[in-house]
Design a protein around this motif. Sequence first.
Motif, PDB file in Angstrom:
ATOM      1  N   ARG A 164       8.226  -5.334  -7.537  1.00 42.22           N
ATOM      2  CA  ARG A 164       9.455  -5.050  -7.687  1.00 42.22           C
ATOM      3  C   ARG A 164      10.037  -3.874  -6.897  1.00 42.22           C
ATOM      4  NH1 ARG A 164      11.856  -9.175 -10.534  1.00 42.22           N
ATOM      5  NH2 ARG A 164      10.169 -10.033 -12.256  1.00 42.22           N
ATOM      6  N   GLU A 165       9.237  -3.021  -6.515  1.00 43.54           N
ATOM      7  CA  GLU A 165       9.616  -2.129  -5.744  1.00 43.54           C
ATOM      8  C   GLU A 165      10.026  -2.227  -4.350  1.00 43.54           C
ATOM      9  OE1 GLU A 165       8.123   2.647  -5.025  1.00 43.54           O
ATOM     10  OE2 GLU A 165       6.969   1.496  -6.462  1.00 43.54           O
ATOM     11  N   SER A 166       9.218  -3.187  -3.821  1.00 46.51           N
ATOM     12  CA  SER A 166       9.785  -3.819  -2.429  1.00 46.51           C
ATOM     13  C   SER A 166      10.798  -4.550  -2.633  1.00 46.51           C
ATOM     14  CB  SER A 166       8.464  -4.596  -1.692  1.00 46.51           C
ATOM     15  OG  SER A 166       7.249  -3.826  -1.427  1.00 46.51           O
ATOM     16  N   ALA A 167      11.155  -5.374  -3.672  1.00 45.38           N
ATOM     17  CA  ALA A 167      12.243  -6.162  -3.779  1.00 45.38           C
ATOM     18  C   ALA A 167      13.407  -5.129  -4.053  1.00 45.38           C
ATOM     19  CB  ALA A 167      11.985  -7.010  -5.056  1.00 45.38           C
ATOM     20  N   CYS A 168      13.276  -4.227  -4.616  1.00 48.95           N
ATOM     21  CA  CYS A 168      14.261  -3.047  -4.728  1.00 48.95           C
ATOM     22  C   CYS A 168      14.711  -2.577  -3.405  1.00 48.95           C
ATOM     23  CB  CYS A 168      13.854  -1.934  -5.892  1.00 48.95           C
ATOM     24  SG  CYS A 168      14.894  -0.710  -5.884  1.00 48.95           S
ATOM     25  N   LEU A 169      13.758  -2.325  -2.568  1.00 49.44           N
ATOM     26  CA  LEU A 169      14.084  -1.825  -1.351  1.00 49.44           C
ATOM     27  C   LEU A 169      14.916  -2.616  -0.420  1.00 49.44           C
ATOM     28  CD1 LEU A 169      12.989   0.412   1.099  1.00 49.44           C
ATOM     29  CD2 LEU A 169      11.480  -1.583   1.620  1.00 49.44           C
ATOM     30  N   TYR A 170      14.297  -3.994  -0.413  1.00 52.71           N
ATOM     31  CA  TYR A 170      15.058  -5.009   0.195  1.00 52.71           C
ATOM     32  C   TYR A 170      16.719  -5.244  -0.316  1.00 52.71           C
ATOM     33  CZ  TYR A 170      10.433  -6.125   1.019  1.00 52.71           C
ATOM     34  OH  TYR A 170       8.825  -6.047   1.450  1.00 52.71           O
ATOM     35  N   ALA A 171      16.759  -5.194  -1.441  1.00 53.40           N
ATOM     36  CA  ALA A 171      18.169  -5.434  -1.889  1.00 53.40           C
ATOM     37  C   ALA A 171      19.087  -4.216  -1.985  1.00 53.40           C
ATOM     38  CB  ALA A 171      18.047  -5.676  -3.501  1.00 53.40           C
ATOM     39  N   LEU A 172      18.448  -3.107  -1.973  1.00 61.48           N
ATOM     40  CA  LEU A 172      19.265  -1.687  -2.078  1.00 61.48           C
ATOM     41  C   LEU A 172      19.741  -1.710  -0.370  1.00 61.48           C
ATOM     42  CD1 LEU A 172      17.799   1.221  -4.034  1.00 61.48           C
ATOM     43  CD2 LEU A 172      19.950   0.340  -4.291  1.00 61.48           C
TER      44      LEU A 172
ATOM     45  N   ARG B  79      20.319   3.484   6.195  1.00 59.40           N
ATOM     46  CA  ARG B  79      19.395   3.652   7.144  1.00 59.40           C
ATOM     47  C   ARG B  79      17.929   3.788   6.271  1.00 59.40           C
ATOM     48  NH1 ARG B  79      23.798   7.136   8.719  1.00 59.40           N
ATOM     49  NH2 ARG B  79      24.547   6.421  10.781  1.00 59.40           N
ATOM     50  N   VAL B  80      17.207   2.974   6.438  1.00 56.39           N
ATOM     51  CA  VAL B  80      16.038   2.659   5.420  1.00 56.39           C
ATOM     52  C   VAL B  80      15.153   3.963   5.662  1.00 56.39           C
ATOM     53  CG1 VAL B  80      13.943   1.565   5.014  1.00 56.39           C
ATOM     54  CG2 VAL B  80      16.329   0.293   5.488  1.00 56.39           C
ATOM     55  N   GLN B  81      14.791   4.386   6.972  1.00 60.58           N
ATOM     56  CA  GLN B  81      13.847   5.481   7.100  1.00 60.58           C
ATOM     57  C   GLN B  81      14.315   6.642   6.629  1.00 60.58           C
ATOM     58  OE1 GLN B  81      11.089   4.054   8.481  1.00 60.58           O
ATOM     59  NE2 GLN B  81       9.780   5.789   8.458  1.00 60.58           N
ATOM     60  N   ALA B  82      15.598   7.061   6.995  1.00 56.68           N
ATOM     61  CA  ALA B  82      16.310   8.373   6.781  1.00 56.68           C
ATOM     62  C   ALA B  82      16.865   8.490   5.480  1.00 56.68           C
ATOM     63  CB  ALA B  82      17.272   8.786   7.901  1.00 56.68           C
ATOM     64  N   GLU B  83      17.435   7.537   4.862  1.00 59.66           N
ATOM     65  CA  GLU B  83      18.317   7.331   3.741  1.00 59.66           C
ATOM     66  C   GLU B  83      17.651   6.781   2.356  1.00 59.66           C
ATOM     67  OE1 GLU B  83      22.357   7.804   6.286  1.00 59.66           O
ATOM     68  OE2 GLU B  83      21.792   6.030   5.160  1.00 59.66           O
ATOM     69  N   LEU B  84      17.019   5.823   2.465  1.00 62.26           N
ATOM     70  CA  LEU B  84      16.625   4.923   1.414  1.00 62.26           C
ATOM     71  C   LEU B  84      15.311   5.313   0.947  1.00 62.26           C
ATOM     72  CD1 LEU B  84      16.748   2.666  -0.835  1.00 62.26           C
ATOM     73  CD2 LEU B  84      16.375   1.218   1.000  1.00 62.26           C
ATOM     74  N   LEU B  85      14.489   5.490   1.794  1.00 66.88           N
ATOM     75  CA  LEU B  85      12.907   5.820   1.411  1.00 66.88           C
ATOM     76  C   LEU B  85      12.927   7.211   0.806  1.00 66.88           C
ATOM     77  CD1 LEU B  85      10.820   4.228   4.332  1.00 66.88           C
ATOM     78  CD2 LEU B  85      11.359   3.313   2.110  1.00 66.88           C
ATOM     79  N   PRO B  86      13.506   8.246   0.988  1.00 64.55           N
ATOM     80  CA  PRO B  86      13.648   9.613   0.436  1.00 64.55           C
ATOM     81  C   PRO B  86      14.611   9.781  -0.533  1.00 64.55           C
ATOM     82  CG  PRO B  86      14.311   9.673   2.480  1.00 64.55           C
ATOM     83  CD  PRO B  86      14.126   8.473   2.576  1.00 64.55           C
ATOM     84  N   LEU B  87      15.363   8.618  -1.083  1.00 67.96           N
ATOM     85  CA  LEU B  87      16.324   8.582  -2.167  1.00 67.96           C
ATOM     86  C   LEU B  87      15.757   9.131  -3.428  1.00 67.96           C
ATOM     87  CD1 LEU B  87      19.092   7.422  -2.254  1.00 67.96           C
ATOM     88  CD2 LEU B  87      18.377   5.512  -3.631  1.00 67.96           C
TER      89      LEU B  87
ATOM     90  N   GLY C 135      12.472  16.306  -6.859  1.00 68.99           N
ATOM     91  CA  GLY C 135      12.368  16.158  -5.241  1.00 68.99           C
ATOM     92  C   GLY C 135      11.612  14.990  -4.883  1.00 68.99           C
ATOM     93  N   ARG C 136      10.959  14.296  -5.719  1.00 69.89           N
ATOM     94  CA  ARG C 136      10.122  13.034  -5.481  1.00 69.89           C
ATOM     95  C   ARG C 136      11.137  11.792  -5.187  1.00 69.89           C
ATOM     96  NH1 ARG C 136       6.710  12.992 -10.412  1.00 69.89           N
ATOM     97  NH2 ARG C 136       5.868  15.061 -10.414  1.00 69.89           N
ATOM     98  N   PRO C 137      10.615  10.782  -4.280  1.00 72.74           N
ATOM     99  CA  PRO C 137      11.731   9.812  -4.087  1.00 72.74           C
ATOM    100  C   PRO C 137      11.727   8.980  -5.184  1.00 72.74           C
ATOM    101  CG  PRO C 137       9.808  10.192  -2.442  1.00 72.74           C
ATOM    102  CD  PRO C 137       9.647  11.025  -3.155  1.00 72.74           C
TER     103      PRO C 137
ATOM    104  N   GLN D  68       5.872   4.405  -3.657  1.00 70.26           N
ATOM    105  CA  GLN D  68       4.916   3.760  -2.735  1.00 70.26           C
ATOM    106  C   GLN D  68       5.289   4.477  -1.555  1.00 70.26           C
ATOM    107  OE1 GLN D  68       4.436  -0.409  -2.364  1.00 70.26           O
ATOM    108  NE2 GLN D  68       5.269  -1.032  -4.177  1.00 70.26           N
ATOM    109  N   LYS D  69       4.356   4.885  -0.659  1.00 70.95           N
ATOM    110  CA  LYS D  69       4.309   5.575   0.497  1.00 70.95           C
ATOM    111  C   LYS D  69       5.468   4.474   1.433  1.00 70.95           C
ATOM    112  CE  LYS D  69       1.495   8.878  -0.522  1.00 70.95           C
ATOM    113  NZ  LYS D  69       2.034  10.073  -0.725  1.00 70.95           N
ATOM    114  N   PRO D  70       6.075   5.367   2.279  1.00 72.46           N
ATOM    115  CA  PRO D  70       6.899   4.426   3.190  1.00 72.46           C
ATOM    116  C   PRO D  70       6.139   3.529   4.211  1.00 72.46           C
ATOM    117  CG  PRO D  70       7.777   6.971   2.987  1.00 72.46           C
ATOM    118  CD  PRO D  70       6.307   6.616   2.219  1.00 72.46           C
ATOM    119  N   HIS D  71       5.012   3.962   4.790  1.00 69.24           N
ATOM    120  CA  HIS D  71       4.340   3.149   5.733  1.00 69.24           C
ATOM    121  C   HIS D  71       3.692   1.993   5.020  1.00 69.24           C
ATOM    122  CE1 HIS D  71       0.948   5.479   4.063  1.00 69.24           C
ATOM    123  NE2 HIS D  71       0.118   4.487   4.252  1.00 69.24           N
ATOM    124  N   LEU D  72       3.548   1.895   3.582  1.00 71.61           N
ATOM    125  CA  LEU D  72       2.978   0.754   3.106  1.00 71.61           C
ATOM    126  C   LEU D  72       4.263  -0.306   2.758  1.00 71.61           C
ATOM    127  CD1 LEU D  72       0.735   2.378   0.288  1.00 71.61           C
ATOM    128  CD2 LEU D  72       0.090   1.077   2.136  1.00 71.61           C
TER     129      LEU D  72
END
Length: 195
Positions: A49-57, A64-72, A151-153, A157-161
């Motif tokens: 579900r976390e990856s599905a959320c990432l793609y949908a968001l 910007r996935v790397q700079a804005e979404l992953l540290p949300l 301060g946690r995203p 899951q870790k961004p590289h994963l």
Amino acid sequence: QGYDWQPDDRLLSRLLRGVKKIQFRPDRPRLRKADVRALVLRARQENDRESACLYALARQFLFRVQAELLPLERNGLAYCPPDSRDWHSTCVYSESQTGILTLVVTLRPRKNCQHSVSILSRTCICETANDPLCGVCAARPFIERAPPGSGRPVLAQKPHLLLGKLRARCRALGISPRRKSHTPPFFSDRLRPSF
């Protein structure tokens, strides 16, 4: 016989300054809506579900996935003064007068932005489009379980994963993102796709 020609120093210096401003950047691979839909459905089938959320968001908000979404973050301002640079974002759910769920994301100043903060607002598209790409609904459980002000995203899951799973799913589904021109292979670790 040759002409007696003398260069204009001002013209040459302007030309050189203009040429220095030109930057050649390769086009990023772009995922189409149908590709993102297939990725979301595959992630849900795999109970990720976390990856599905990432793609949908990423698709709905155009982050910007790397700079804005992953540290949300849920509420990065909880324990910081508003003018501090120690926060990344805040996420707040609200309902409109018509009862439509809305997610409002406030980001610290974005790249190339003159404002002090960027406010992005998207409404739920589940009922109108019956679409699995509703990032507003997909993100709700992750945003609500994230501790405010920690301060946690939001995505644990870790961004590289997460990015590795994206590449693996693209390969498995035979998705080859469209590019405007020839760029390095999509699956190289350096390139990040755009949704």
